[in-house]
Design a protein around this motif. Structure first.
Motif, PDB file in Angstrom:
ATOM      1  N   SER A 118       0.935  -1.245  -0.113  1.00 55.41           N
ATOM      2  CA  SER A 118       0.264   0.074  -0.027  1.00 55.41           C
ATOM      3  C   SER A 118       0.783   1.362  -0.007  1.00 55.41           C
ATOM      4  O   SER A 118       1.970   1.370   0.615  1.00 55.41           O
ATOM      5  N   PRO A 119       0.480   2.118  -0.753  1.00 60.07           N
ATOM      6  CA  PRO A 119       1.403   3.554  -0.950  1.00 60.07           C
ATOM      7  C   PRO A 119       1.509   3.955   0.517  1.00 60.07           C
ATOM      8  O   PRO A 119       0.322   3.827   1.305  1.00 60.07           O
ATOM      9  N   ARG A 120       2.301   4.612   0.898  1.00 60.45           N
ATOM     10  CA  ARG A 120       2.628   5.379   2.335  1.00 60.45           C
ATOM     11  C   ARG A 120       2.769   6.885   2.298  1.00 60.45           C
ATOM     12  O   ARG A 120       2.855   7.441   3.414  1.00 60.45           O
ATOM     13  N   LEU A 121       2.587   7.401   1.194  1.00 61.06           N
ATOM     14  CA  LEU A 121       2.557   8.831   1.022  1.00 61.06           C
ATOM     15  C   LEU A 121       1.512   9.416   2.268  1.00 61.06           C
ATOM     16  O   LEU A 121       0.516   9.091   1.811  1.00 61.06           O
ATOM     17  N   GLY A 122       1.849  10.275   2.901  1.00 59.87           N
ATOM     18  CA  GLY A 122       0.734  10.756   3.961  1.00 59.87           C
ATOM     19  C   GLY A 122       0.342   9.867   4.887  1.00 59.87           C
ATOM     20  O   GLY A 122      -0.683  10.036   5.460  1.00 59.87           O
ATOM     21  N   ARG A 123       0.834   8.522   4.957  1.00 56.05           N
ATOM     22  CA  ARG A 123       0.094   7.688   5.743  1.00 56.05           C
ATOM     23  C   ARG A 123       1.242   6.721   6.707  1.00 56.05           C
ATOM     24  O   ARG A 123       0.931   5.540   6.754  1.00 56.05           O
ATOM     25  N   CYS A 124       2.239   7.354   6.785  1.00 52.39           N
ATOM     26  CA  CYS A 124       3.367   6.890   7.565  1.00 52.39           C
ATOM     27  C   CYS A 124       3.885   7.711   8.737  1.00 52.39           C
ATOM     28  O   CYS A 124       3.806   8.797   8.746  1.00 52.39           O
ATOM     29  N   HIS A 125       4.312   6.777   9.855  1.00 52.58           N
ATOM     30  CA  HIS A 125       4.640   7.574  11.069  1.00 52.58           C
ATOM     31  C   HIS A 125       5.881   8.233  11.211  1.00 52.58           C
ATOM     32  O   HIS A 125       6.264   9.095  11.956  1.00 52.58           O
ATOM     33  N   TRP A 126       6.846   7.850  10.315  1.00 53.33           N
ATOM     34  CA  TRP A 126       8.120   8.191  10.631  1.00 53.33           C
ATOM     35  C   TRP A 126       8.240   9.840  10.483  1.00 53.33           C
ATOM     36  O   TRP A 126       9.279  10.247  11.367  1.00 53.33           O
ATOM     37  N   PRO A 127       7.526  10.701   9.462  1.00 52.77           N
ATOM     38  CA  PRO A 127       8.131  12.040   9.498  1.00 52.77           C
ATOM     39  C   PRO A 127       7.598  12.577  10.941  1.00 52.77           C
ATOM     40  O   PRO A 127       8.236  13.742  11.304  1.00 52.77           O
ATOM     41  N   SER A 128       6.586  12.148  11.728  1.00 51.75           N
ATOM     42  CA  SER A 128       6.316  12.966  13.131  1.00 51.75           C
ATOM     43  C   SER A 128       6.836  11.978  14.365  1.00 51.75           C
ATOM     44  O   SER A 128       6.820  12.658  15.397  1.00 51.75           O
ATOM     45  N   ALA A 129       7.396  10.751  13.968  1.00 48.46           N
ATOM     46  CA  ALA A 129       7.613   9.841  15.048  1.00 48.46           C
ATOM     47  C   ALA A 129       9.273   9.692  15.093  1.00 48.46           C
ATOM     48  O   ALA A 129       9.871   9.564  16.397  1.00 48.46           O
ATOM     49  N   GLY A 130       9.891   9.643  14.132  1.00 49.65           N
ATOM     50  CA  GLY A 130      11.443   9.376  14.225  1.00 49.65           C
ATOM     51  C   GLY A 130      12.250   9.448  12.897  1.00 49.65           C
ATOM     52  O   GLY A 130      11.709  10.192  12.032  1.00 49.65           O
ATOM     53  N   LEU A 131      13.375   9.060  13.013  1.00 49.57           N
ATOM     54  CA  LEU A 131      14.322   9.695  11.845  1.00 49.57           C
ATOM     55  C   LEU A 131      15.461   8.468  11.762  1.00 49.57           C
ATOM     56  O   LEU A 131      15.640   7.747  12.767  1.00 49.57           O
ATOM     57  N   PHE A 132      16.106   8.700  10.590  1.00 50.00           N
ATOM     58  CA  PHE A 132      17.441   7.667  10.513  1.00 50.00           C
ATOM     59  C   PHE A 132      18.591   8.535  10.260  1.00 50.00           C
ATOM     60  O   PHE A 132      18.588   9.551   9.604  1.00 50.00           O
ATOM     61  N   VAL A 133      19.678   8.025  10.827  1.00 45.23           N
ATOM     62  CA  VAL A 133      20.939   8.542  10.742  1.00 45.23           C
ATOM     63  C   VAL A 133      22.028   7.617  10.266  1.00 45.23           C
ATOM     64  O   VAL A 133      22.008   6.570  10.868  1.00 45.23           O
ATOM     65  N   SER A 134      22.555   7.953   9.414  1.00 49.65           N
ATOM     66  CA  SER A 134      23.739   7.127   8.812  1.00 49.65           C
ATOM     67  C   SER A 134      24.975   7.299   9.736  1.00 49.65           C
ATOM     68  O   SER A 134      25.197   8.056  10.585  1.00 49.65           O
ATOM     69  N   VAL A 135      25.893   6.418   9.166  1.00 53.28           N
ATOM     70  CA  VAL A 135      26.890   5.849  10.232  1.00 53.28           C
ATOM     71  C   VAL A 135      27.902   7.380  10.162  1.00 53.28           C
ATOM     72  O   VAL A 135      28.587   7.712  10.968  1.00 53.28           O
TER      73      VAL A 135
END
Length: 395
Positions: free
Chosen positions: A321-338
């Motif tokens: 299912s498409p996740r644009l506008g339907r994913c928790h990442w932008p408001s809940a967490g983030l990714f950090v590369s090494v």
């Protein structure tokens, strides 16, 4: 300004810490089992109470973002009321402890990394410095394009998080001896996720050069034999499905029956690239071919669900299912590369094509989280026009 908070679990409690209490009119949820419970001194009300506060903004404080959006649409709630910019620090953080790996997987995007990142480890001093500004962080997941257990500072990171009451999980390919991590560290984890992809009945991995089920099962045997009676660590298996992978489901279910993880998760292979990257078309073709198998896989996984549940194993599946506008990442967490670049999630993790800043260059993690660049990214995420990064996810 007034708010209604949608959600009643850990993320919602995290959000309520940041919101002025006199501006929170209600906490609501669609799950009837949670209605009537108490969260931060507020009784959780049915979702329909949103009608009583028609002028209030809605804070989606749930990790089931897609379900929440569907519920709001079903009630006829204006999605324009949703708060797009968090007033809280990140709830969770996924961090890449190393970009080195002991395997060569044919489908992995690690080979596209710059050589400088490909051989890099995150040392403990930088790790501690990076997370220090995130005073209310609740979860850290250690995973990136490398094998976390190759980083010898991992036990120090886990112990540091334990002292800060941060739940730590990690994903491993299970091919590096768990003794490298040690008893204290491995059983201090909130969750240990083993990535088991494209396994076959002959005990090999179709696309993982250097891996074998024998190595994995040696580690599982050690883990269970040494597991303390009061251990709270959850064991989980994660399996990424490619096209025509029905036999792989059978194999990993058989492994689950023998080793009894608390969780078994299946997900379709995804496109890790965005349209500006030359690899996008190939990734899109792969994800589309796998998506055609979604119903077949759903039926097969459903077939096993009751049996696995009786063994104490919860089974889940992530579809296409498409996740644009339907994913928790932008408001809940983030990714950090090494190397300290912040990207929006673990799928869009290539800072060379898109990033939201680099720690130490564009501020600390808290400053980047609240930056104008992140704000613009979130606005696009919740708009019909998209943001150019999440538009096609997961395909």
């Amino acid at each position: 300004m007034s708010y209604v908070v949608y959600g009643s679990l850990g993320f919602a409690a995290h959000v309520l810490q940041a919101l002025p209490r006199d501006q929170v009119l209600a906490v609501v949820d669609h799950d009837h089992q949670r209605i009537g419970s108490c969260l931060a001194g507020i009784t959780v009300a049915p979702l329909e109470q949103l009608y009583d506060f028609a002028q209030a903004e809605i804070v989606l404080a749930t990790l089931d973002m897609a379900v929440a959006i569907d519920q709001l649409v079903a009630l006829g709630i204006d999605l324009g009321r949703i708060v797009t910019q968090p007033l809280w620090q990140p709830f969770s953080l996924q961090l890449e402890p190393t970009a080195r790996c002991n395997l060569s997987c044919s489908y992995c995007s690690r080979e596209t990394l710059p050589e400088s990142r490909k051989s890099m480890d995150l040392d403990f001093a930088r790790f501690a410095h990076w997370i220090e500004p995130l005073h209310h962080l609740k979860r850290i997941h250690l995973q990136g394009l490398g094998e976390p257990l190759l980083n010898r500072d991992l036990p120090l990171m886990i112990e540091h998080c334990r002292k800060r009451a941060i739940d730590v999980s990690l994903t491993s390919n299970g091919m590096v001896s768990f003794t490298r991590l040690g008893h204290k560290a491995i059983y201090s984890l909130y969750k240990l996720v083993l990535s088991i992809d494209q396994a076959n009945e002959q005990g090999a991995f179709l696309s993982r050069i250097g891996g074998s089920l024998g190595k994995l099962e040696d580690n599982l045997g050690w883990y269970l034999a040494n597991r303390p009676a009061d251990c709270r660590t959850r064991l989980a298996f994660n399996y990424v499905l490619c096209a025509g992978d029905e036999s792989g489901i059978d194999v990993v279910v058989d492994i689950a029956k023998r080793y009894r993880p608390q969780e078994l998760h299946f997900q379709l292979a995804e496109n890790w690239f965005i349209p500006t990257q030359p690899e996008f078309s190939g990734g899109h073709a792969l994800a589309s071919s796998v998506a055609a198998w979604e119903q077949v896989y759903r039926d097969q996984i459903t077939y096993y669900s009751a049996e696995l549940f009786s063994l104490g194993i919860s089974i889940s599946f992530t579809g296409a299912s498409p996740r644009l506008g339907r994913c928790h990442w932008p408001s809940a967490g983030l990714f950090v590369s090494v190397d300290g670049f912040v990207t929006p999630c673990c799928i869009r993790m290539d800072p060379c094509c898109f990033n939201l800043g680099q720690i130490g260059v564009d501020g600390d993690l808290a400053q980047i989280w609240f930056s104008q660049g992140y704000s613009k990214f979130r606005q696009g995420f919740m708009s019909v026009n998209g943001n150019g990064v999440c538009d096609y996810c997961p395909a």
